[in-house]
Every structure is written in structure tokens, then in C-alpha cells.
Design a protein around this motif. Structure first.
Motif, PDB file in Angstrom:
ATOM      1  N   ASP A 168       0.791  -1.292  -0.015  1.00 24.53           N
ATOM      2  CA  ASP A 168       0.023   0.038   0.118  1.00 24.53           C
ATOM      3  C   ASP A 168       0.783   1.109  -0.047  1.00 24.53           C
ATOM      4  O   ASP A 168       0.664   2.279  -0.806  1.00 24.53           O
ATOM      5  CB  ASP A 168      -0.974   0.180   1.306  1.00 24.53           C
ATOM      6  CG  ASP A 168      -2.081  -1.001   1.257  1.00 24.53           C
ATOM      7  OD1 ASP A 168      -2.445  -1.573   0.102  1.00 24.53           O
ATOM      8  OD2 ASP A 168      -2.535  -1.459   1.999  1.00 24.53           O
ATOM      9  N   GLN A 169       1.953   1.365   0.808  1.00 23.45           N
ATOM     10  CA  GLN A 169       2.742   2.301   1.031  1.00 23.45           C
ATOM     11  C   GLN A 169       3.560   2.714  -0.532  1.00 23.45           C
ATOM     12  O   GLN A 169       3.767   3.671  -0.840  1.00 23.45           O
ATOM     13  CB  GLN A 169       3.690   2.345   2.112  1.00 23.45           C
ATOM     14  CG  GLN A 169       3.016   2.137   3.595  1.00 23.45           C
ATOM     15  CD  GLN A 169       3.962   1.568   4.468  1.00 23.45           C
ATOM     16  OE1 GLN A 169       5.020   0.911   4.207  1.00 23.45           O
ATOM     17  NE2 GLN A 169       3.456   1.955   5.704  1.00 23.45           N
ATOM     18  N   MET A 219       1.144   4.167  -3.077  1.00 27.63           N
ATOM     19  CA  MET A 219       1.161   5.445  -2.478  1.00 27.63           C
ATOM     20  C   MET A 219       2.069   6.463  -3.203  1.00 27.63           C
ATOM     21  O   MET A 219       1.919   7.531  -3.780  1.00 27.63           O
ATOM     22  CB  MET A 219       0.902   5.481  -1.103  1.00 27.63           C
ATOM     23  CG  MET A 219       0.457   7.051  -0.647  1.00 27.63           C
ATOM     24  SD  MET A 219       0.127   7.230   0.829  1.00 27.63           S
ATOM     25  CE  MET A 219       1.877   6.823   1.552  1.00 27.63           C
ATOM     26  N   THR A 220       3.488   5.547  -2.899  1.00 26.39           N
ATOM     27  CA  THR A 220       4.621   6.485  -3.274  1.00 26.39           C
ATOM     28  C   THR A 220       4.445   6.713  -4.818  1.00 26.39           C
ATOM     29  O   THR A 220       4.892   7.629  -5.485  1.00 26.39           O
ATOM     30  CB  THR A 220       5.816   5.637  -3.339  1.00 26.39           C
ATOM     31  OG1 THR A 220       5.850   5.742  -1.776  1.00 26.39           O
ATOM     32  CG2 THR A 220       6.902   6.515  -3.576  1.00 26.39           C
ATOM     33  N   SER A 248       1.898   6.975  -6.786  1.00 25.18           N
ATOM     34  CA  SER A 248       0.866   7.941  -7.192  1.00 25.18           C
ATOM     35  C   SER A 248       1.283   9.207  -6.987  1.00 25.18           C
ATOM     36  O   SER A 248       1.231  10.117  -7.721  1.00 25.18           O
ATOM     37  CB  SER A 248      -0.427   7.746  -6.390  1.00 25.18           C
ATOM     38  OG  SER A 248      -1.093   6.273  -6.624  1.00 25.18           O
ATOM     39  N   LEU A 249       2.104   9.402  -5.905  1.00 21.99           N
ATOM     40  CA  LEU A 249       2.568  10.848  -5.495  1.00 21.99           C
ATOM     41  C   LEU A 249       3.869  10.985  -6.271  1.00 21.99           C
ATOM     42  O   LEU A 249       3.685  12.297  -6.720  1.00 21.99           O
ATOM     43  CB  LEU A 249       3.091  10.935  -4.090  1.00 21.99           C
ATOM     44  CG  LEU A 249       1.843  10.460  -3.030  1.00 21.99           C
ATOM     45  CD1 LEU A 249       2.677  10.445  -1.736  1.00 21.99           C
ATOM     46  CD2 LEU A 249       1.087  11.803  -3.026  1.00 21.99           C
ATOM     47  N   HIS A 279       7.338   6.792   4.606  1.00 25.63           N
ATOM     48  CA  HIS A 279       6.157   6.756   5.002  1.00 25.63           C
ATOM     49  C   HIS A 279       5.737   5.647   5.841  1.00 25.63           C
ATOM     50  O   HIS A 279       4.403   5.207   5.755  1.00 25.63           O
ATOM     51  CB  HIS A 279       5.074   6.706   3.642  1.00 25.63           C
ATOM     52  CG  HIS A 279       5.433   7.830   2.736  1.00 25.63           C
ATOM     53  ND1 HIS A 279       6.241   7.810   1.723  1.00 25.63           N
ATOM     54  CD2 HIS A 279       4.777   9.076   2.653  1.00 25.63           C
ATOM     55  CE1 HIS A 279       6.020   8.964   1.091  1.00 25.63           C
ATOM     56  NE2 HIS A 279       5.193   9.902   1.590  1.00 25.63           N
ATOM     57  N   ASP A 320      -9.373   1.960  -6.566  1.00 30.15           N
ATOM     58  CA  ASP A 320      -9.030   3.127  -5.914  1.00 30.15           C
ATOM     59  C   ASP A 320      -7.814   2.615  -5.250  1.00 30.15           C
ATOM     60  O   ASP A 320      -6.778   3.607  -4.680  1.00 30.15           O
ATOM     61  CB  ASP A 320     -10.164   3.137  -4.817  1.00 30.15           C
ATOM     62  CG  ASP A 320     -11.375   3.895  -5.144  1.00 30.15           C
ATOM     63  OD1 ASP A 320     -11.375   4.536  -6.101  1.00 30.15           O
ATOM     64  OD2 ASP A 320     -12.420   3.675  -4.606  1.00 30.15           O
ATOM     65  N   CYS A 321      -7.443   1.629  -5.092  1.00 34.43           N
ATOM     66  CA  CYS A 321      -6.171   1.135  -4.522  1.00 34.43           C
ATOM     67  C   CYS A 321      -4.800   1.054  -5.398  1.00 34.43           C
ATOM     68  O   CYS A 321      -3.757   1.340  -5.138  1.00 34.43           O
ATOM     69  CB  CYS A 321      -6.253  -0.260  -4.033  1.00 34.43           C
ATOM     70  SG  CYS A 321      -7.466  -0.596  -2.547  1.00 34.43           S
ATOM     71  N   PRO A 376      -2.375   2.780  -8.224  1.00 39.74           N
ATOM     72  CA  PRO A 376      -1.919   3.945  -8.807  1.00 39.74           C
ATOM     73  C   PRO A 376      -2.471   4.550 -10.176  1.00 39.74           C
ATOM     74  O   PRO A 376      -2.735   3.704 -10.887  1.00 39.74           O
ATOM     75  CB  PRO A 376      -0.559   3.802  -8.861  1.00 39.74           C
ATOM     76  CG  PRO A 376      -0.221   2.443  -9.399  1.00 39.74           C
ATOM     77  CD  PRO A 376      -1.356   1.724  -8.463  1.00 39.74           C
TER      78      PRO A 376
END
Length: 270
Positions: free
Chosen positions: A181-182, A185-186, A188-189, A209, A267-268, A270
Motif C-alpha cells: 500500500d505504501q 501510494m509512493t 501515485s505521489l 512513509h 481506488d487502491c 496508482p
């Protein structure tokens, strides 16, 4: 053939045993490959010594397996109503009875006994002593009731990390999914493409994170298709989707429709 006169030895050889071998074991011995006996006494050998190409492991229990380089065999005692005389000598001379046995050992093919969840220390950021005590590959091969080939294959398919000391630690599946998950998220960011992720930069960023750089690196490699010479990896989106779907069902037992599941899964990603 004339009968051979037999005489009893003044000293009995109590270490003499009969072992019925499968063709695979015989082939290994003929090629002078190592054959290893391992007991299940705390998965450790209390004593070992060599006999020809065989290495024996004498443990506190009677549960023993025999391992070639590629296969594992269960060793069991087979009782007999008859006694067998083990003698030495030549066909033209007399024989000397060295031992009398009423059973023999049989080695039959079995599945390897591998459970890294129980046999390896769990990965922990806060307990460095556990990492120092983690077994390296040679220690695993000497203690696990499995062949070298089977151990290496299991390591590839399991969530096992190799730390900076060369020791193996078990990573809980929940921790791996949390790290995933982390990592996502990275991605996507930072806007990195799933097919060209800079491995080192992504792992270091994910570690900021709440993850761990070593775990993040392992996670990226675990869910990747390949790694380029430039250090970029190609994320296996199908494998990621399967892992995320499994995680979704741990938090939500049922979905009213496939569309609802796909919406949460999207949604999960990227």
C-alpha cells in the motif's frame, strides 16, 4: 557354492544398520554426492559425522529424513520376525558375524517439511538481535528437513527476507501487503509508471512513509516482472491486483457485486 563357516566376533558392532535405498539415493551415492540425514529435534543436529558419502545427523528423536541434493525421503524402521546376521569375510574363507539385527530402515519419497513461519524468526525493525541470530543458507540446509533444491524453491515462493548478515527472516503477509500500500501510494505521489519504477528511489521514498527500506525493496521485487540493467522494475499489475483483492476481503467479507469490488480495487491502484 560350498557353505561358509561362521564365527562370532568377540566384539559386537552395534552401530551397524541396514538401510533399503530408493534408486535416486543410490544414484546420488554412486555420483559421490552428499546425502544428509536430519532429525527433527528442534530442527538442529546434535551430532554429525561422515561415512563414505553419507553425512549422518543424530538427534534426540527418532523422526529422521534423508535428503539428497534434490529430494527428501522419510526414514522408518521396518521390524522383522527373523534375525539377520551381518558378517564379513570372503567366499573362500570363514565369515565373522559382526552384528545381529531384527529390523531395517526404509527411505521413501516424501514432501519436504518446510514451514518458514515456525522455523524462521519474524522480521522486526525494533529487534536487531533477531536478525543477527537468523540462520544463513548453509544453516537452513543443515537443519530443515528438505533437500537443497526444495529449500531454495521454497525461499523463492515464500515471503522470506535476507538481511545484511545473510540471515533469513520471515515477513508476515500482512506486513508485506501494508508495505505494498505504501509503495503504491509512493507511485501515485511521484507519478512513476508501473512499467519503469526506479527501484532504489521508490524503496527509499516508501520508507519515509512508515515502511522499511529493506522491506520496500523486497516488496517491489516480489511484485515485479523484471528488473532492467538501469535499476528500473516492471510491476506485475496482475499479481498486485490479486494481493489487493485478498486484502480487501479481509476488511470486507462480502461484496454486493463485482462492480463494487472492481471500484474498490481501482481506488487502491496508482
Amino acid at each position: 557354492m560350498p557353505p561358509m563357516p561362521l564365527v562370532c566376533s568377540k566384539t559386537s558392532d552395534r552401530d551397524c544398520r541396514l538401510l533399503k535405498l530408493e534408486p535416486e539415493i543410490t544414484s546420488s551415492l554412486e555420483q559421490e554426492l552428499e546425502v544428509l540425514f536430519i532429525s527433527n529435534s528442534d530442527n538442529k543436529r546434535s551430532k554429525n559425522y561422515r561415512t563414505s558419502s553419507m553425512k549422518w545427523a543424530v538427534g534426540a528423536t527418532s523422526t529422521v529424513v534423508l535428503c539428497t541434493q534434490t529430494e527428501t525421503f522419510k526414514v522408518t524402521a521396518v521390524e522383522s520376525s527373523n534375525s539377520t546376521l551381518l558378517a564379513t569375510g570372503s567366499l573362500v574363507g570363514s565369515g565373522v558375524i559382526r552384528s545381529i539385527v531384527s529390523f531395517h530402515w526404509e527411505a521413501r519419497r516424501m514432501n519436504p517439511r518446510l514451514d518458514f513461519r515456525l522455523s524462521l524468526p519474524p522480521y522486526s525493525v525494533n529487534d536487531p538481535s533477531a536478525h543477527e541470530a537468523a540462520p544463513d543458507l548453509k544453516q537452513l540446509q543443515a537443519s530443515m528437513q528438505a533437500s537443497i533444491t526444495e529449500i531454495e524453491a521454497a525461499l523463492q515462493s515464500s515471503t522470506v527476507l535476507v538481511n545484511e548478515f545473510g540471515g533469513h527472516v520471515y515477513l508476515q503477509e500482512a506486513s508485506l501487503h501494508q508495505c505494498l500500500d505504501q509503495v503504491l501510494m509512493t507511485l501515485s505521489l511521484r507519478g512513476w509508471s508501473p512499467s519503469a519504477i526506479p527501484l532504489r528511489a521508490c524503496a527509499e521514498d516508501a520508507a519515509k512513509h512508515g515502511s522499511d527500506c529493506m522491506v520496500a525493496t523486497y516488496c517491489l521485487k516480489h511484485f515485479s516482472l523484471s528488473q532492467s540493467s538501469s535499476g528500473e522494475i516492471n510491476l506485475d499489475v496482475r499479481r498486485v491486483a490479486r494481493a489487493l483483492t485478498k486484502s480487501l476481503f479481509t476488511t470486507k467479507s462480502t461484496y454486493s457485486s463485482t462492480l463494487e469490488l472492481i471500484r474498490d480495487l481501482r481506488d487502491c491502484l496508482p
